[in-house]
Design an enzyme around this catalytic site. Structure first.
Site, PDB file in Angstrom:
ATOM      1  N   ASP A  70      34.077  19.880  35.149  1.00  0.00           N
ATOM      2  CA  ASP A  70      35.295  20.621  35.104  1.00  0.00           C
ATOM      3  C   ASP A  70      36.039  20.247  33.921  1.00  0.00           C
ATOM      4  OD1 ASP A  70      38.037  21.543  35.501  1.00  0.00           O
ATOM      5  OD2 ASP A  70      37.784  21.077  37.830  1.00  0.00           O
ATOM      6  N   ARG A 121      33.734  44.627  42.419  1.00  0.00           N
ATOM      7  CA  ARG A 121      33.448  43.386  42.701  1.00  0.00           C
ATOM      8  C   ARG A 121      32.149  43.062  42.050  1.00  0.00           C
ATOM      9  NH1 ARG A 121      30.171  43.221  46.808  1.00  0.00           N
ATOM     10  NH2 ARG A 121      31.454  44.496  48.254  1.00  0.00           N
ATOM     11  N   LYS A 143      45.220  27.395  34.383  1.00  0.00           N
ATOM     12  CA  LYS A 143      45.805  26.242  33.654  1.00  0.00           C
ATOM     13  C   LYS A 143      45.882  26.637  32.097  1.00  0.00           C
ATOM     14  CE  LYS A 143      45.713  24.675  37.619  1.00  0.00           C
ATOM     15  NZ  LYS A 143      44.714  23.495  38.083  1.00  0.00           N
TER      16      LYS A 143
HETATM   17  C1  PLP Z   1      43.832  23.418  39.113  1.00  0.00           C
HETATM   18  C2  PLP Z   1      42.494  22.918  39.191  1.00  0.00           C
HETATM   19  C3  PLP Z   1      41.605  23.371  40.033  1.00  0.00           C
HETATM   20  C4  PLP Z   1      41.779  24.480  40.829  1.00  0.00           C
HETATM   21  O1  PLP Z   1      41.801  25.725  40.508  1.00  0.00           O
HETATM   22  P1  PLP Z   1      42.699  26.971  41.113  1.00  0.00           P
HETATM   23  O2  PLP Z   1      42.860  28.039  40.102  1.00  0.00           O
HETATM   24  O3  PLP Z   1      43.957  26.378  41.441  1.00  0.00           O
HETATM   25  O4  PLP Z   1      42.114  27.148  42.048  1.00  0.00           O
HETATM   26  C5  PLP Z   1      40.435  22.616  39.866  1.00  0.00           C
HETATM   27  N1  PLP Z   1      39.961  21.614  38.977  1.00  0.00           N
HETATM   28  C6  PLP Z   1      41.191  21.328  38.294  1.00  0.00           C
HETATM   29  C7  PLP Z   1      41.005  20.056  37.335  1.00  0.00           C
HETATM   30  C8  PLP Z   1      42.279  21.915  38.307  1.00  0.00           C
HETATM   31  O5  PLP Z   1      43.309  21.378  37.405  1.00  0.00           O
END
Ligand code: PLP
Length: 398
Positions: free
Chosen positions: A174, A50, A199
């Site tokens: 982000d 962890r 993603k």
């Molecule tokens: C999918 C996504 C998230 C969240 O991520 P997870 O891996 O599903 O928890 C946050 N920001 C954006 C822009 C995303 O596309």
């Protein structure tokens, strides 16, 4: 690793030849949850997974070098990375977030703010007056999501960074929609970059993961401390797969984008499509900024189609090479209806304010043959326009 290497080289060669025991070319996967102490009271580099793990560290180093950061933490999901981010805030601090941010991000901020962890204000960051007004309130942090999800609105990172610096505000970006191959927010002035590695970074739709990269070592240390404290660090096996995915990131992004450009142009010319959202189109409101701060327009295309619910359903159901599913950035093409899927957690008013209508469809353009994708879209749009015609015939005969 030399600082001068380009992203493709950094990604392919990340942690290669790091195994001193057997000389493995690819770094081994360390699944062990614990590590022996060298002797009484003498800790090795790792003691408990962890807190630290060699495989997860290899992934953190790779993402950190791609983003040009000083330190990174790998988390169990993108939402875990956003949760980590909120731990830089104290009660009373103001967080400015995009009014059209990822649905899960909206839900997290809204509900933590309701519990008094911090204050949040959702703002249209493409509106300079709204942005100025938000900064006048002295926020501790601003989160930018560009291109935004699902409308692909573009925010000028360098301009927000200048405002943030002037107001003593932390800037977090982000970067999930572009990956560090197409956009590097730290080079544009961001303090922190977040990813849902689920993603593009992993890119194969078989891992849920996240990462947070910091421009300075002190924020990175603080976030690494919180990640261990909260217990939201990423699993070794997931880290292994994600590092494997990253090695092809450069080649994948190039193909995603090439196909997305052609798909956007095709959809833009189709009569059933009333609007196409793709930053690569010259008439997209953020086109100029996207061109200057990104090194590509990415693989996401959103469209509005005319004809109401029946036409939307007909289009989505007729597609053969696009799976009806949430998420994005994998090798496979996906179709998503944000209002009922990714953004279902956002209330109707907020959806309307963010411009996310019932006729909006989001496409994640995968790595299938581009002509196959175009043909598939063509036949599904034909089915959709048929549904529209039928509906108007029925309406006219009532
Ligand atoms: C999918 C996504 C998230 C969240 O991520 P997870 O891996 O599903 O928890 C946050 N920001 C954006 C822009 C995303 O596309």
């Amino acid at each position: 690793m030399t600082a001068a290497a380009s992203p493709a080289t950094l990604a392919v060669r990340a942690s290669l030849e790091s195994d001193s025991q057997h000389g493995a070319v690819v770094p081994p996967l360390h699944l062990s949850s614990n590590y022996t102490f060298e002797s009484f009271g003498v800790k090795r580099r790792y003691d408990y997974t962890r807190s630290g793990n060699p495989t997860r560290d290899a992934l953190a180093d790779a993402i950190c070098s791609l983003e040009g950061g000083a330190g990174a933490a790998v988390t169990a999901s993108g939402m875990a990375a956003l949760t980590l981010l909120t731990h830089l805030l104290d009660p009373g601090d103001l967080l400015v977030a995009p009014h059209d941010c990822y649905g899960g991000t909206y839900r997290l901020f809204e509900h933590l703010a309701a519990k008094g962890h911090f204050r949040v204000s959702f703002v249209d960051q493409t509106d300079p007056a709204a942005l100025q007004a938000a900064f006048a309130r002295g926020p501790r942090m601003i989160l930018v999501e560009t291109p935004s999800n699902p409308l692909l609105r573009i925010v000028d990172i360098a301009a927000v960074s200048a405002l943030a610096r002037a107001h003593g505000t932390l800037l977090a970006v982000d970067n999930t929609f572009l990956s560090p191959i197409l956009q590097q927010p730290i080079r544009l002035g961001a303090d922190i970059v977040l990813h849902s590695t689920t993603k593009y970074l992993n890119g194969h739709s078989d891992v849920v993961g996240g990462a947070i990269v910091c421009a300075t070592g002190d924020i990175a240390d603080s976030l690494a401390w919180w990640a261990n404290c909260l217990g939201i660090t990423g699993a070794p096996f997931d880290s292994y797969l994600t590092l494997r995915g990253i090695r092809t990131l450069h080649a994948r992004m190039r193909q995603h984008e090439e196909s997305a450009n052609r798909v956007a142009a095709f959809l833009n010319a189709h009569p059933v499509v009333s609007r196409v959202y793709y930053p690569g189109l010259a008439d997209h409101p953020g086109h100029r900024i996207a061109k200057s701060q990104q090194s590509g327009f990415g693989g996401m295309v959103s469209v509005e189609i005319s004809g109401g619910e029946g036409a939307v359903a007909a289009f989505v159901e007729r597609l053969q090479h696009f799976s009806l599913a949430e998420s994005l950035g994998g090798v496979e093409s996906l179709v998503c209806h944000p209002a009922t899927m990714t953004h279902a957690a956002v209330n109707r008013d907020a959806l309307q304010q963010a411009g996310i209508g019932d006729n909006l469809i989001r496409l994640s353009i995968g790595l299938e043959d581009t002509d196959d994708l175009l043909q598939d879209l063509q036949q599904a749009l034909d089915a959709s326009s048929h549904a529209v015609t039928l509906k108007s015939v029925i309406a006219a005969s009532c």
